[in-house]
Design an enzyme around this catalytic site. Structure first.
Site, PDB file in Angstrom:
ATOM      1  N   GLU A  55      25.575  13.031  -5.109  1.00  0.00           N
ATOM      2  CA  GLU A  55      26.773  13.551  -4.421  1.00  0.00           C
ATOM      3  C   GLU A  55      28.072  13.131  -5.095  1.00  0.00           C
ATOM      4  O   GLU A  55      29.060  12.812  -4.427  1.00  0.00           O
ATOM      5  CB  GLU A  55      26.774  13.113  -2.945  1.00  0.00           C
ATOM      6  CG  GLU A  55      25.522  13.491  -2.172  1.00  0.00           C
ATOM      7  CD  GLU A  55      25.264  14.985  -2.140  1.00  0.00           C
ATOM      8  OE1 GLU A  55      26.240  15.760  -2.056  1.00  0.00           O
ATOM      9  OE2 GLU A  55      24.083  15.380  -2.204  1.00  0.00           O
ATOM     10  N   VAL A  56      28.085  13.139  -6.416  1.00  0.00           N
ATOM     11  CA  VAL A  56      29.320  12.794  -7.134  1.00  0.00           C
ATOM     12  C   VAL A  56      29.982  14.016  -7.770  1.00  0.00           C
ATOM     13  O   VAL A  56      31.018  13.887  -8.428  1.00  0.00           O
ATOM     14  CB  VAL A  56      29.062  11.722  -8.219  1.00  0.00           C
ATOM     15  CG1 VAL A  56      28.636  10.411  -7.594  1.00  0.00           C
ATOM     16  CG2 VAL A  56      28.049  12.210  -9.256  1.00  0.00           C
ATOM     17  N   VAL A  89      28.751  20.836  -9.688  1.00  0.00           N
ATOM     18  CA  VAL A  89      30.008  21.573  -9.833  1.00  0.00           C
ATOM     19  C   VAL A  89      30.602  21.316 -11.217  1.00  0.00           C
ATOM     20  O   VAL A  89      31.178  22.221 -11.839  1.00  0.00           O
ATOM     21  CB  VAL A  89      30.995  21.194  -8.715  1.00  0.00           C
ATOM     22  CG1 VAL A  89      32.294  21.969  -8.860  1.00  0.00           C
ATOM     23  CG2 VAL A  89      30.381  21.476  -7.346  1.00  0.00           C
ATOM     24  N   LYS A 110      17.568  22.524 -15.270  1.00  0.00           N
ATOM     25  CA  LYS A 110      17.393  21.507 -14.227  1.00  0.00           C
ATOM     26  C   LYS A 110      15.945  21.043 -14.306  1.00  0.00           C
ATOM     27  O   LYS A 110      15.033  21.725 -13.838  1.00  0.00           O
ATOM     28  CB  LYS A 110      17.695  22.106 -12.851  1.00  0.00           C
ATOM     29  CG  LYS A 110      17.601  21.104 -11.704  1.00  0.00           C
ATOM     30  CD  LYS A 110      18.778  20.167 -11.679  1.00  0.00           C
ATOM     31  CE  LYS A 110      18.725  19.244 -10.457  1.00  0.00           C
ATOM     32  NZ  LYS A 110      19.908  18.361 -10.374  1.00  0.00           N
ATOM     33  N   ASP A 112      20.190  23.611  -7.714  1.00  0.00           N
ATOM     34  CA  ASP A 112      21.430  23.259  -8.400  1.00  0.00           C
ATOM     35  C   ASP A 112      21.743  24.198  -9.559  1.00  0.00           C
ATOM     36  O   ASP A 112      22.903  24.562  -9.780  1.00  0.00           O
ATOM     37  CB  ASP A 112      21.342  21.823  -8.919  1.00  0.00           C
ATOM     38  CG  ASP A 112      21.338  20.804  -7.790  1.00  0.00           C
ATOM     39  OD1 ASP A 112      21.736  21.156  -6.665  1.00  0.00           O
ATOM     40  OD2 ASP A 112      20.929  19.651  -8.031  1.00  0.00           O
ATOM     41  N   GLU A 149      21.036  19.214 -16.582  1.00  0.00           N
ATOM     42  CA  GLU A 149      21.556  18.474 -15.422  1.00  0.00           C
ATOM     43  C   GLU A 149      20.466  17.619 -14.808  1.00  0.00           C
ATOM     44  O   GLU A 149      19.438  18.119 -14.340  1.00  0.00           O
ATOM     45  CB  GLU A 149      22.111  19.433 -14.368  1.00  0.00           C
ATOM     46  CG  GLU A 149      22.716  18.670 -13.190  1.00  0.00           C
ATOM     47  CD  GLU A 149      23.064  19.569 -12.017  1.00  0.00           C
ATOM     48  OE1 GLU A 149      23.182  19.030 -10.896  1.00  0.00           O
ATOM     49  OE2 GLU A 149      23.217  20.788 -12.215  1.00  0.00           O
ATOM     50  N   SER A 194      35.013  14.759  -8.197  1.00  0.00           N
ATOM     51  CA  SER A 194      35.741  15.228  -7.014  1.00  0.00           C
ATOM     52  C   SER A 194      36.974  14.361  -6.831  1.00  0.00           C
ATOM     53  O   SER A 194      36.901  13.244  -6.297  1.00  0.00           O
ATOM     54  CB  SER A 194      34.849  15.146  -5.768  1.00  0.00           C
ATOM     55  OG  SER A 194      35.531  15.600  -4.621  1.00  0.00           O
TER      56      SER A 194
END
Length: 240
Positions: free
Chosen positions: A12-13, A17, A37, A50, A109, A171
């Site tokens: 969740e970093v 995105v 992936k 993802d 990723e 983010s």
């Protein structure tokens, strides 16, 4: 860099995105892109993973998953619980190399952090990067606690003699606190690598057309964008 491995300092970093932003920027420059992936966890067979999300945001990219497991766990654990074969670093390297023969840019990723295990023998994304001799981009969080996780990741890459391309903040908050602002100066120091991007919080919620237009403004020239670390720090960091 035909193959770029993208890892996070944890979950969740903003890794997916960021992957999408790198892909969108490469596409805007006229390059063909594939997103690999290796192990997708925590989704049903009919759910978007993802790589699918990166393609939704970035545009016409080739996507490939090597394995999908239903439990939201580390790939090795999720594979074991599902009684499914794990993904091996050699399989990741082989798939990435094949894609690199067809596409200008291949983005690999990872799942979570650099040393999250793919199999019960301890295979990791770092092992795949070593096999590929590929550089690694680290996506970090902005606030308190990020320095330790980022430095540990950077030290492991250095120990393995894997090139760390740089750090991207996945983010960046609308109203950054003191820790986040100070981290702009501290992150490149503790990582021994430049800060090469910062994505605004909520970037993944933008309409895809807007995301593609803006992506290059969030990434430094190293990643094909126009983002400038000194200018960003001058605007966002506290006065000294």
């Amino acid at each position: 860099m035909p193959i770029l491995v993208i890892t996070g300092t944890g979950t969740e970093v903003g890794k997916t995105v960021t992957t999408a932003a790198v892909a969108a920027t490469a596409l805007a420059a006229g390059r063909t892109v594939a997103v690999l992936k290796p192990a997708q966890t925590g989704v049903r067979p009919d759910e978007r993973g993802d790589a699918d999300e990166a393609a939704r945001l970035a545009g016409a990219v080739r996507t490939l998953e090597l394995a999908r497991y239903p439990d939201p766990l580390a790939p090795a654990t999720a594979a074991r619980r599902a009684s499914l074969p794990p993904v091996r670093p050699s399989e990741v390297a082989e798939a990435a190399a094949k894609l690199a023969a067809e596409y200008d840019v291949v983005l690999v990723e990872g799942a979570g952090g650099l040393l999250v295990r793919f199999d019960d023998e301890g295979g990791t994304l770092a092992d795949a990067a070593e096999l590929l001799d590929a550089p690694v981009l680290v996506v970090a969080s902005a606030g308190l606690g990020t320095l330790n996780a980022t430095e540990l990741t950077a030290r492991e890459l250095s120990r393995r003699d894997i090139h760390l391309t740089g750090i991207v903040i996945g983010s960046w908050p609308d109203s950054p606190d003191l820790a986040a602002r100070c981290n702009l100066a501290d992150l490149p120091v503790i990582a021994g690598a430049p800060l090469i991007g910062a994505l605004p919080a909520g970037a993944g919620s933008l309409p895809p057309t807007n995301f593609r237009t803006m992506a290059g403004h969030w990434l430094a020239p190293t990643l094909g964008g126009t983002w400038d670390a000194a200018d960003f720090e001058g605007r966002e960091a506290p006065l000294r």
